[in-house]
Design a protein around this motif. Structure first.
Motif: not given
Length: 703
Positions: A227-233
Motif C-alpha cells: 500500500p505505501a509503495a502504491l501511493e508513491e507509484y
C-alpha cells in the motif's frame, strides 16, 4: 523489553537455512559465504570432499549433504547463523527440524532445471513453518541457464509473486555479473576461475534499456502488493530506491512476495549481493512473532504464554538436534528468550527433570568455540545435558513452558538388523538407541514374531546411512531386505454396527452401548452432513463425528468412544497394519446409571470398530513415490519400459537440453535398487529423484 546493547545486537542477527533440491548448489553457496566473510581462507569444494559443512565422512564419500550443519559468520555488522540442510528426500526430517528454529531461508534453484521436485517439497515445508524466503537462482554459467525460465517456474509451482531484482550480464559461459535493478548499477566479477575481483560500475550500454524496462516492471509489481509503495507509484509513476527496498523487506517478511537474485556460486559470482539481501530483507529474531508455548512442566496446562526475544526474559530454548559421538553428547539449541550462562541449571519442561549446562559452544560445523553466555536469538550447542531429546524445551526452572516441537515424519521403509556375533548384541542395541536419539525419524522395535530388531526410516538411503554409521563403530551387522510400511483402509463401509459392552465380575460393572457407521473417508454419511463435534487428522487419516441427540450418550463418553476408535486403528484385520482413510460416526447409544464410565465406552468403541472393520471390505495400501528421471533421449524407451515393469504410472515426459525428464508415480517397494538399474540402463548417465506421494492400493500378491 529494554533497548540496550544486547537487544541492538539481536536486531543484527539472522538465523537462516539454505534449502534446495539435491545438487542445486546449497553447500557450494554456504562455502562461498564462509569464504567471503573471512571464516575460511580456502574455498571448499564438494567434489574434493573439502567443504566445512559436509564434514561427516559419509557426506564426503557420497558427495551429498546428509546432516544439517550449523555455521556462523559476520557480514556488514550482522551475525549470520546459517544451517546448510540436506536436499535428498530421505533426509527431509533434518530440514523439518531445522526450519522449526529458523527465522528465514535462502532457497537455491538450478538455473537450468528451475523448480525441481525436492525444491517444491522443502518450499512447502517452509510454508508450513511460516519462514520468509529469498530465492537464489544458481549455476547461471551452465549451458541452457535461463533466469526468466527459472523465475517462471517459481511463479507456476511455488509462489505467485517472485520479484527478480537483478538482470544477468552475459549468458551461460559468458556470465560475468548482474545489474542491480534497485540502484541500476552493474556488479561484475573477474573473468578468471576464482572470480575474486568484485567491481561496481555503470550499466553496460547494451543492457541499459532492458534494465530500465525491468526496473519499471519491478516498481509496478511491488506497488500492486504494498500500500505505501502504491501511493508513491500513483503520484510519481515510479518508486524511489529507499521505498522499493523498504517494500521488498516488508513483502519478504510477510511472505507476500519472494525476492529473486542470481549468480554462480561455483565461480564465486553473486554471493556478495546475496549476503546484502539476507541482511536487508530477512528478519531478525526481533522481527518475528514471539514464540508461544503451554505454561507449566510435565503435563502442560492449556494456558498459553508468549516469550519475546528479550535477553532479560525467562530462559526459553528448543532442542532441535542431538549428536552423540565418541567425545560426548552435544545438544543443539535455539534460544528464543533469556540468557544462558555456563554452569546454569535449566529445566526440561517436558520431562520435569533439571539439567546442568557444563559448556556453551559456538558451532562451526564440526568445530566449536567455547562461550560464556548465549542470548535470545542465538543458535548454540551445549555440553552437560544428559537426557533432553530432540524437540524438548529447556527453560528457567521458575518459569516453565513447553514449546511445540517439530513433528517427526512417519517411517515408510523397514529393515531387520542383527549383530553377526552374539557378543555384539548389547553393543548393537546401544548403537541403535544412539541413532534414534540423534534422528527421531528413525524407529527401532523388536518384531514380536521373529524376535529380530527392526529399524525403520524414510527411505532406502536413509537406512543405508544409518547402518553405515553402526558399521563405522566396529560392529558387524547383517541387514535384511527392505520392507515398506503398509496401511489398511475400507473400500466399502458398514452402517448401523451395534456393540453392547457388558462386564460384571463383582463390584462396579461396565456397561456401554454404541452404534457406529463406518465409511471410507471420501464417502459422506447422509445422517452426518453437518455433524457436531467432528474431529480429524491433518492428511485425512481419520475423522470421528457424533450425531447422537437427546443426551443418550453424554459428551465425555462420546470422547471416550473416539479414543477407543483411535486405539482400534493401530492394527487392521488384513495383517495388523495401521488403518487410515476412515470416517466413523457415532449414531446412537445407551448408558447405565451406575455401570457406565469413560473406560467402558472407550472399550466399547475399540471393540465395536474392530468388529465393524472385519465386516467392511478392506484393502491394503502401499506407499508410492513421485519419481523424476533425467536420462539421455536415446534411453527414454528403455526407462519407460523399466518403470512400467515396476508398476509405475508415467505422468509425463519433457525434453530438457538434450535430455528427457520423465515423471512417474511408482510403488516405493519397486524402487529398491533402482539407482543401480538406472545406471546400468543408461551407461551411468541417468539420474533420478523421488518424493513421497501418499499411498495407493497394493496388488493382490501383497495382500
Amino acid at each position: 523489553m529494554r533497548t540496550d546493547v544486547r537487544t541492538t545486537a539481536i536486531a543484527a542477527v539472522r538465523n537462516l537455512g539454505i534449502l534446495a533440491h539435491v545438487d542445486a548448489g546449497k553447500t557450494t553457496v554456504t562455502e562461498r559465504v564462509l569464504y567471503l566473510t573471512g571464516e575460511t581462507h580456502k574455498r571448499g569444494e564438494v567434489h574434493d570432499g573439502t567443504t566445512v559443512t559436509d564434514c561427516h565422512p559419509q557426506e564426503r564419500e557420497r558427495g551429498i549433504t546428509i546432516f544439517a550443519a550449523a555455521v556462523s559468520c559476520v557480514w556488514d555488522g550482522h551475525r549470520i547463523n546459517l544451517i546448510d540442510t540436506p536436499g535428498h528426500v530421505d533426509f527431509a526430517d533434518e530440514v523439518e527440524r531445522s526450519l522449526r528454529v529458523l527465522d528465514g531461508a535462502v532457497a537455491v534453484f538450478d538455473a537450468v532445471a528451475g523448480v525441481e521436485p525436492q525444491s517444491e517439497s522443502v518450499w512447502r515445508q517452509a510454508d508450513r513453518h511460516g519462514v520468509p524466503r529469498i530465492a537464489f537462482v544458481n549455476k547461471l554459467d551452465r549451458a541452457g541457464a535461463d533466469l526468466d525460465a527459472a523465475v517462471a517456474s517459481i511463479r507456476e509451482r511455488l509462489h505467485p509473486a517472485p520479484l527478480a531484482v537483478q538482470l544477468p550480464i552475459g549468458r551461460e559461459a559468458g556470465f560475468t555479473g548482474v545489474v542491480d535493478l534497485l540502484t541500476l548499477r552493474a556488479l561484475t566479477w573477474d573473468d578468471g576461475p576464482d572470480g575474486d575481483g568484485f567491481r561496481e560500475g555503470p550499466v553496460p550500454d547494451g543492457l541499459r534499456a532492458e534494465a530500465e524496462r525491468r526496473r519499471g516492471l519491478l516498481d509496478e509489481a511491488v506497488a500492486g502488493l504494498h500500500p505505501a509503495a502504491l501511493e508513491e507509484y500513483v503520484e510519481h509513476a515510479a518508486l524511489s530506491t529507499a521505498t522499493l527496498a523498504a517494500a521488498l523487506r516488508d513483502l519478504t517478511r510477510s511472505g507476500e512476495a519472494v525476492v529473486v537474485l542470481c549468480g554462480s556460486a561455483y565461480r564465486n559470482r553473486g554471493i556478495e549481493p546475496l549476503l546484502d539481501a539476507v541482511t536487508a530483507y530477512l528478519p531478525s529474531p526481533l522481527d518475528v512473532p514471539a514464540v508461544r508455548g503451554a505454561a507449566g512442566a510435565g503435563e502442560a496446562s492449556a494456558e498459553e504464554v508468549e516469550r519475546a526475544a528479550d535477553p532479560d526474559g525467562p530462559l526459553t530454548a528448543l532442542v532441535f538436534r542431538v549428536n552423540v559421538g565418541a567425545s560426548g553428547r552435544l545438544t543443539y539449541l535455539r534460544l528464543y528468550a533469556g540468557t544462558l550462562r555456563k554452569g546454569d541449571t535449566v529445566l526440561d519442561a517436558g520431562s520435569g527433570r533439571t539439567e546442568r549446562i557444563a559448556r556453551i559452544l559456538r558451532v562451526q560445523a564440526d568445530l566449536h568455540v567455547e562461550a560464556e553466555t548465549a542470548v535470545a536469538g542465538d543458535i548454540v550447542a551445549v555440553v552437560g545435558v544428559k537426557a533432553a531429546r530432540t524437540g524438548a524445551t529447556l527453560c528457567a526452572p521458575g518459569a516453565p513452558v513447553v514449546l511445540e516441537p517439530a513433528v517427526a515424519a512417519t517411517p515408510v521403509v523397514t529393515v531387520a538388523v542383527e549383530a553377526r556375533r552374539t557378543v555384539d548384541t548389547d553393543r548393537l542395541a546401544l548403537a541403535l538407541a544412539r541413532l534414534v536419539e540423534e534422528d527421531p525419524s528413525l524407529v527401532v522395535r523388536t518384531d514380536p514374531e521373529t524376535g529380530q530388531r527392526v529399524l525403520s526410516g524414510l527411505g532406502e538411503l536413509h537406512l543405508e546411512v544409518a547402518v553405515e554409521k553402526i558399521r563405522r563403530q566396529g560392529l558387524e551387522v547383517a541387514v535384511g531386505r527392505p520392507q515398506v510400511a503398509l496401511r489398511e483402509t475400507a473400500e466399502r463401509g458398514v452402517a448401523g454396527h451395534v456393540h453392547r459392552h457388558v462386564k460384571q465380575d463383582g463390584g462396579a460393572g461396565q456397561f456401554a452401548h454404541v452404534v457406529l457407521d463406518v465409511a471410507p473417508l471420501d464417502v459422506a454419511t447422509p445422517d452426518a452432513a453437518a455433524p457436531d463435534g467432528a474431529a480429524g487428522e491433518e492428511g485425512g487419516g481419520f475423522v470421528f463425528a457424533s450425531t447422537v441427540t437427546g443426551g443418550r450418550v453424554p459428551k465425555e463418553y462420546v470422547q471416550a468412544v473416539e479414543a477407543g476408535c483411535r486405539d482400534a486403528l493401530a492394527d487392521g484385520p488384513l495383517g495388523g497394519h495401521p488403518v487410515t482413510g476412515l470416517r466413523v460416526v457415532l449414531t446412537d447409544g445407551a448408558t447405565h446409571p451406575k455401570d457406565s464410565s469413560e473406560l467402558a465406552f472407550r472399550t466399547a468403541g475399540r471393540l465395536a470398530l474392530r468388529e465393524a472393520l472385519r465386516a467392511c471390505r478392506m484393502v491394503l495400501l502401499e506407499p508410492v513415490a513421485e519419481v523424476t528421471v533425467t536420462v539421455p533421449q536415446e534411453a527414454v524407451g528403455g526407462v519407460l519400459g523399466d518403470l512400467a515393469a515396476r508398476r509405475g504410472r508415467v505422468q509425463g515426459s519433457a525434453p530438457r537440453g538434450g535430455t528427457a525428464v520423465v515423471t512417474a508415480v511408482v510403488p516405493l517397494a519397486e524402487l529398491f535398487g533402482y539407482a543401480t538399474a538406472l545406471r546400468s540402463r543408461t551407461q551411468g548417465r541417468g539420474t533420478f529423484t523421488t518424493r513421497p506421494a501418499g499411498y495407493a492400493p497394493a496388488p493382490p500378491a501383497a495382500r
